[in-house]
Design an enzyme around this catalytic site. Structure first.
Site, PDB file in Angstrom:
ATOM      1  CE  LYS A 187      25.328  55.213  25.836  1.00  0.00           C
ATOM      2  NZ  LYS A 187      25.568  56.626  26.110  1.00  0.00           N
ATOM      3  CG  LEU A 226      33.408  63.256  17.512  1.00  0.00           C
ATOM      4  CD1 LEU A 226      33.475  63.884  16.123  1.00  0.00           C
ATOM      5  CD2 LEU A 226      32.072  63.567  18.166  1.00  0.00           C
ATOM      6  CB  SER A 265      32.607  59.999  25.113  1.00  0.00           C
ATOM      7  OG  SER A 265      32.032  60.341  23.876  1.00  0.00           O
ATOM      8  CD  GLN A 288      20.924  64.592  24.746  1.00  0.00           C
ATOM      9  OE1 GLN A 288      21.543  65.084  25.677  1.00  0.00           O
ATOM     10  NE2 GLN A 288      21.537  64.111  23.683  1.00  0.00           N
ATOM     11  CG  HIS A 300      29.583  61.008  18.422  1.00  0.00           C
ATOM     12  ND1 HIS A 300      30.506  60.454  19.281  1.00  0.00           N
ATOM     13  CD2 HIS A 300      28.774  61.767  19.194  1.00  0.00           C
ATOM     14  CE1 HIS A 300      30.284  60.872  20.508  1.00  0.00           C
ATOM     15  NE2 HIS A 300      29.226  61.669  20.490  1.00  0.00           N
TER      16      HIS A 300
HETATM   17  O1  PAF Z   1      24.365  64.191  23.804  1.00  0.00           O
HETATM   18  C1  PAF Z   1      25.275  65.037  23.961  1.00  0.00           C
HETATM   19  O2  PAF Z   1      26.441  64.796  23.644  1.00  0.00           O
HETATM   20  C2  PAF Z   1      24.953  66.365  24.605  1.00  0.00           C
HETATM   21  O3  PAF Z   1      24.006  66.236  25.602  1.00  0.00           O
HETATM   22  C3  PAF Z   1      24.517  67.430  23.587  1.00  0.00           C
HETATM   23  C4  PAF Z   1      23.223  67.067  22.892  1.00  0.00           C
HETATM   24  C5  PAF Z   1      25.617  67.621  22.558  1.00  0.00           C
HETATM   25  C6  PAF Z   1      24.314  68.774  24.304  1.00  0.00           C
HETATM   26  O4  PAF Z   1      25.467  69.205  24.938  1.00  0.00           O
END
Ligand code: PAF
Length: 280
Positions: free
Chosen positions: A149, A33, A186, A153, A37
């Protein structure tokens, strides 16, 4: 703060909280993290009674030649970080807990997943949708927090939640950057000192593109060309893509109007980094 590794433990805790009518904010992560995060967790902390963070490096979203084995992990440091931000529960399952022996169900999506990162990572978003769906079913959050970012997704998760009638509010949080502009990730830990400097070409090109659009440039190709030029000045950088797409459908556009996403993926040495800007 509790740290648990089984689905049952999460279920029991969530059940108890729901009984008391407490709201649950959820931050799904793959661990290691950072402040990015941190901003999701802080947002969740401010707007929910209880906060759950999952830490799970999801094998299903990595391609066969990708960095699953080397993906950085540090549960101790992550736990301390979560504790300092007031997290109530960390869910840290082993892969076997999430994917039992005969596992064969997937959540997939057309169109949105086939563009941008989906082109070079064909099964990535199927893995993301499947694991996020599973985590939502386990955690049953009222709100879930994702970083802008990973703009594609975020758009995909929003679409999934709408298409599949999931009763969860999806909250997107702004990109958090290092002082010199590099978007926090990360994967930045993979960069050598020299590569770390070279990686600044991503945020420089994003800044340049954004300034052009803000100044009134509406020709997507021109914006992309200038951004590519900026990245190509950096010898350690190899462009995967620089694209201007509709912010909802992820389809490429020629004329800039409406909600747009300008997204880039660039290899710095072997490390693939992404960055973007969005505009309404
Ligand atoms: O963004 C991430 O870290 C990953 O794609 C997630 C949403 C935790 C799914 O594994």
């Amino acid at each position: 703060m509790r740290v648990v590794s089984t689905i049952q433990e999460v279920r029991e805790q969530v059940k108890a909280w729901k009984k008391e009518a407490l709201s649950i904010g959820f931050v799904p992560t793959m661990g290691y993290l950072h402040e990015g995060h941190g901003s999701l967790i802080t947002n969740a902390r401010q707007n929910n009674d209880k906060v759950i963070v999952s830490i799970f490096v999801n094998p299903m979203q990595f391609g066969p030649t990708e960095d699953l084995a080397s993906y950085p992990r540090d549960l101790e440091k992550d736990s301390a970080f979560c504790k300092s931000l007031g997290v109530d529960l960390i869910f840290h399952p082993e892969p076997e807990e999430m994917y039992t022996k005969n596992f064969c169900s997937y959540v997939d999506m057309d169109v949105l997943t086939k563009e941008l990162c989906g082109l070079s990572r064909p099964l990535h978003f199927r893995g993301v949708c499947t694991v996020v769906n599973k985590l939502f079913n386990i955690v049953k959050p009222d709100r879930a927090y994702f970083g802008q970012k990973d703009a594609q997704q975020l758009a995909i998760i929003r679409r999934m939640v709408e298409d599949l009638n999931m009763d969860i509010q999806i909250i997107g949080c702004p990109i958090v950057r290092e002082e010199d502009g590099l978007a926090k990730s990360s994967r930045n830990t993979y960069l050598s000192q020299e590569e770390r400097k070279a990686a600044l070409c991503l945020s420089r090109s994003i800044k340049m593109g954004q300034a052009l659009v803000e100044a009134g440039e509406r020709d997507a190709e021109k914006v992309i060309a200038r951004m590519q030029e900026e990245i190509n000045k950096e010898p350690l950088a190899t462009i995967d893509y620089v694209k201007c797409v509709n912010g909802l459908t992820m389809q490429q556009i020629e004329h800039i109007e409406g909600p747009i996403l300008v997204a880039i993926a660039v290899y710095i040495g072997k490390t693939r980094l992404i960055d973007n800007f969005m505009m309404e």
